[in-house]
Enzyme design. Structure first.
Site, PDB file in Angstrom:
ATOM      1  N   HIS A  11       6.619 -23.944   6.059  1.00 50.93           N
ATOM      2  CA  HIS A  11       8.066 -23.833   5.838  1.00 50.93           C
ATOM      3  C   HIS A  11       8.831 -25.036   6.382  1.00 50.93           C
ATOM      4  O   HIS A  11       9.961 -25.293   5.989  1.00 50.93           O
ATOM      5  CB  HIS A  11       8.618 -22.492   6.363  1.00 50.93           C
ATOM      6  CG  HIS A  11       8.848 -22.427   7.843  1.00 50.93           C
ATOM      7  ND1 HIS A  11       7.872 -22.136   8.740  1.00 50.93           N
ATOM      8  CD2 HIS A  11       9.968 -22.614   8.564  1.00 50.93           C
ATOM      9  CE1 HIS A  11       8.371 -22.152   9.958  1.00 50.93           C
ATOM     10  NE2 HIS A  11       9.648 -22.438   9.886  1.00 50.93           N
TER      11      HIS A  11
ATOM     12  N   LYS B  21       7.386 -23.003  23.866  1.00 45.46           N
ATOM     13  CA  LYS B  21       8.289 -21.850  23.941  1.00 45.46           C
ATOM     14  C   LYS B  21       8.996 -21.873  25.290  1.00 45.46           C
ATOM     15  O   LYS B  21       8.473 -22.431  26.260  1.00 45.46           O
ATOM     16  CB  LYS B  21       7.484 -20.546  23.840  1.00 45.46           C
ATOM     17  CG  LYS B  21       6.572 -20.467  22.629  1.00 45.46           C
ATOM     18  CD  LYS B  21       7.326 -20.116  21.385  1.00 45.46           C
ATOM     19  CE  LYS B  21       6.394 -19.942  20.202  1.00 45.46           C
ATOM     20  NZ  LYS B  21       7.099 -19.900  18.929  1.00 45.46           N
TER      21      LYS B  21
ATOM     22  N   ASP C  40      -0.515 -22.848  16.339  1.00 44.03           N
ATOM     23  CA  ASP C  40       0.693 -22.241  15.765  1.00 44.03           C
ATOM     24  C   ASP C  40       1.670 -23.299  15.240  1.00 44.03           C
ATOM     25  O   ASP C  40       2.359 -23.078  14.250  1.00 44.03           O
ATOM     26  CB  ASP C  40       1.379 -21.397  16.856  1.00 44.03           C
ATOM     27  CG  ASP C  40       2.572 -20.606  16.339  1.00 44.03           C
ATOM     28  OD1 ASP C  40       2.407 -19.904  15.326  1.00 44.03           O
ATOM     29  OD2 ASP C  40       3.669 -20.702  16.935  1.00 44.03           O
TER      30      ASP C  40
ATOM     31  N   LYS D 102       0.492 -19.797   6.415  1.00 41.45           N
ATOM     32  CA  LYS D 102      -0.319 -19.822   7.628  1.00 41.45           C
ATOM     33  C   LYS D 102      -0.390 -18.465   8.316  1.00 41.45           C
ATOM     34  O   LYS D 102       0.546 -17.718   8.183  1.00 41.45           O
ATOM     35  CB  LYS D 102       0.184 -20.890   8.574  1.00 41.45           C
ATOM     36  CG  LYS D 102       1.355 -20.507   9.465  1.00 41.45           C
ATOM     37  CD  LYS D 102       1.556 -21.577  10.503  1.00 41.45           C
ATOM     38  CE  LYS D 102       1.663 -21.044  11.875  1.00 41.45           C
ATOM     39  NZ  LYS D 102       2.935 -20.444  12.220  1.00 41.45           N
TER      40      LYS D 102
ATOM     41  N   HIS E  25       2.950 -27.517  11.250  1.00 39.35           N
ATOM     42  CA  HIS E  25       4.316 -28.048  11.138  1.00 39.35           C
ATOM     43  C   HIS E  25       4.439 -29.474  11.703  1.00 39.35           C
ATOM     44  O   HIS E  25       4.991 -30.365  11.062  1.00 39.35           O
ATOM     45  CB  HIS E  25       5.306 -27.154  11.882  1.00 39.35           C
ATOM     46  CG  HIS E  25       5.251 -25.709  11.488  1.00 39.35           C
ATOM     47  ND1 HIS E  25       5.054 -25.305  10.194  1.00 39.35           N
ATOM     48  CD2 HIS E  25       5.389 -24.572  12.209  1.00 39.35           C
ATOM     49  CE1 HIS E  25       5.072 -23.976  10.141  1.00 39.35           C
ATOM     50  NE2 HIS E  25       5.267 -23.509  11.358  1.00 39.35           N
TER      51      HIS E  25
ATOM     52  N   ARG F  75       0.815  -1.206   0.000  1.00 37.37           N
ATOM     53  CA  ARG F  75       0.000   0.000   0.000  1.00 37.37           C
ATOM     54  C   ARG F  75       0.857   1.269   0.000  1.00 37.37           C
ATOM     55  O   ARG F  75       0.442   2.301  -0.518  1.00 37.37           O
ATOM     56  CB  ARG F  75      -0.917  -0.013   1.209  1.00 37.37           C
ATOM     57  CG  ARG F  75      -2.192   0.742   0.935  1.00 37.37           C
ATOM     58  CD  ARG F  75      -3.227   0.534   1.975  1.00 37.37           C
ATOM     59  NE  ARG F  75      -2.805  -0.429   2.994  1.00 37.37           N
ATOM     60  CZ  ARG F  75      -3.551  -0.740   4.019  1.00 37.37           C
ATOM     61  NH1 ARG F  75      -4.720  -0.204   4.155  1.00 37.37           N
ATOM     62  NH2 ARG F  75      -3.146  -1.608   4.920  1.00 37.37           N
TER      63      ARG F  75
END
Ligand code: BG6
Length: 485
Positions: free
Chosen positions: A180, A333, A237, A150, A242, A51
């Site tokens: 990926h 995490k 996630d 995603k 994955h 944009r």
């Protein structure tokens, strides 16, 4: 070993959202590295579309800055950088308005013979509107490719709606859904190991495999992306996409040929064979504060969040090959290390002439995705020296960087995936029905967690997740592998 560079046809790659983080961090550096090894043919163009009302020179400057920041110093070659910058163009396009589309069409018409690919590195809410514009304006030809990534939906209903939107304007053979993880070297090696060797496949079933562990552990937290992460959590996630792909490649039947649909048909069958998850087969966690860093709840700015930053699952693939072999999946995490691997643990020999064998952990094939990509086979040997038959377990180690002399310099996942888009090879991309099947499996447990009103269990940063995770494998008499770099 120097890898062979297979040429691709000259292309025009239009990146929508070209000024965004993914474009700067991954897409542009990956294209630059392909130019560095000679794979980006002369006459190819990378056309930024966003944009921002900047001109070509301003966009080129922003690309140069991004490469400066995200390309490894050893890969910075001034002449290639200049050549790459010369291949960059820019058109200001309003994804939902009129502005810019005619200019984009005109630019692409300058090179009608080039492969056309449109990478939608934008919010998923714009996938549909951009796809519609591209198709209706005739900018996308029947052979053009569209690339999306995603989140491909938030649940089954939204994933279906997204597929419907895309398929209104593009045929399935034109849609490249990136995961990926499928571009990672070792993930593809999983297929090579299984289907290019006679050694493992006869043992690759529940008669010989005791258990499979798939781990994607990260040491970083969610600081800086809390707003996105808190709406997804580890299940959406990492697991639905994955880890599901890793599970499929590990568990699938050998495809009849290495062809995109043959491979994806087999992956789909695995997803459809998964037993529904019970809450008792799951452990969810949220990291506490520690080591000088804030807690998950502080990182996402919501003291009441029930989103998981860790999840472990016991999964059953209910088919002839795998019945009775548990697959344990865990990801999170702020764990003790960044480590991703698939570990296939084999059963003990049926008859032991060395009593000590039962005390050993057993043969295991460990496919390490990161760090130190490679494959290790754990075998028992005699401990050297006189004085009887004592056994020890040793790794037969094939770290790719050592074995292949790659100097730790394997191509980034995006390099391979973008080149596959240009080549028109969909093997490493998810088909629409695969994505939907994965959501159909994930949805019920996401809803069950929600309805239970329970909270994820707290865990310490630098640990292996909540203590309860040990129960998941412990009830089957199994032990998790250590999470270590
Ligand atoms: C992304 C997730 O898809 O994958 C991130 O959104 C995660 O949360 C990342 O950190 C992990 O990718 P990699 O390649 O670093 O293992």
């Amino acid at each position: 070993m120097v890898s062979t560079v297979i040429p691709v046809q000259p292309f025009d790659l239009v990146i929508f959202g070209a000024t965004g983080d993914l474009s700067h961090r991954k897409i542009l550096p990956s294209l630059y590295r392909r130019m560095l090894v000679g794979q980006m043919p002369a006459g190819s163009r990378v056309i930024g579309a966003a944009r921002s009302k900047m001109n070509k020179a301003e966009f080129r400057k922003s690309v140069r800055d991004a490469l400066e920041q995200f390309v490894e110093p050893k890969h910075k070659k001034p002449e290639t950088l200049d050549e790459f910058i010369n291949a960059i163009d820019y058109v200001a396009v309003d994804a939902t308005g009129e502005a810019g589309w005619a200019a984009l069409g005109k630019k692409l018409e300058e090179k009608p013979a080039s492969v056309r690919a449109f990478y939608l590195s934008v919010a998923p809410s714009l996938f549909g509107p951009i796809a519609a514009r591209l198709a209706q304006s005739g900018i996308a030809t029947p052979e053009s490719r569209i690339v999306v990534e995603k989140p491909l939906g938030h649940d089954l209903a939204s994933a279906k709606a997204l597929n419907v939107e895309l398929k209104q304007h593009f045929d399935e053979h034109q849609i490249y859904r990136i995961d990926h993880y499928l571009g990672k070297e070792t993930v593809q090696n999983l297929m090579a190991i299984r289907f290019a060797n006679a050694l493992f496949e006869p043992l690759w079933n529940s008669h010989y495999v005791e258990q499979v562990q798939i781990t994607v552990a990260e040491s970083i937290g969610v600081a800086g992306r809390g707003a996105y992460y808190d709406k997804s959590g580890a299940m959406r996630d990492m697991v639905q996409n994955h880890m599901m792909q890793l599970l499929c490649l590990t568990a699938m039947e050998p495809p009849s040929k290495f062809d995109p649909d043959a491979v994806r048909d087999e992956k789909l069958k695995v997803i459809r064979a998964l037993d529904p998850l019970k809450i008792s087969d799951t452990v969810r966690g949220q990291y506490r504060a520690g080591g000088g860093d804030a807690s998950y709840l502080e990182h996402v700015g919501d003291p009441n969040s029930r989103t998981e930053s860790f999840v472990a699952l016991r999964v059953h693939v209910s088919n002839w090959r795998w019945s009775g072999t548990p697959f344990y999946l865990r990801t999170g995490k702020k764990l003790s290390a960044r480590m991703s691997e698939i570990c296939v643990v084999f059963k003990h020999p049926p008859h032991t002439i060395f009593p000590q064998v039962d005390a050993l952990r057993g043969n295991a094939l460990i496919i390490r995705l990161q760090p130190n990509e490679g494959i290790t086979l754990r075998v028992a040997i005699k401990e050297p020296g006189p004085g009887g038959m004592r056994l020890v377990e040793v790794p037969l180690d094939m770290t790719f960087a050592n074995t292949l002399g790659a100097d730790g310099d394997l191509p980034e996942a995006y390099e391979r995936l973008i080149m596959d888009v240009i080549r028109g090879n969909q093997t490493l991309f998810m088909r629409g029905d695969e994505v939907e099947a994965a959501w159909a499996w994930a949805d019920p447990i996401l809803n069950a967690w929600d309805e239970s009103g329970s909270r994820p269990l707290p865990y310490d940063p630098g640990s292996a997740g909540p203590i309860d995770v040990y129960k998941l494998t412990g009830t089957d008499g199994h032990l998790w592998r250590e999470i270590a770099a």
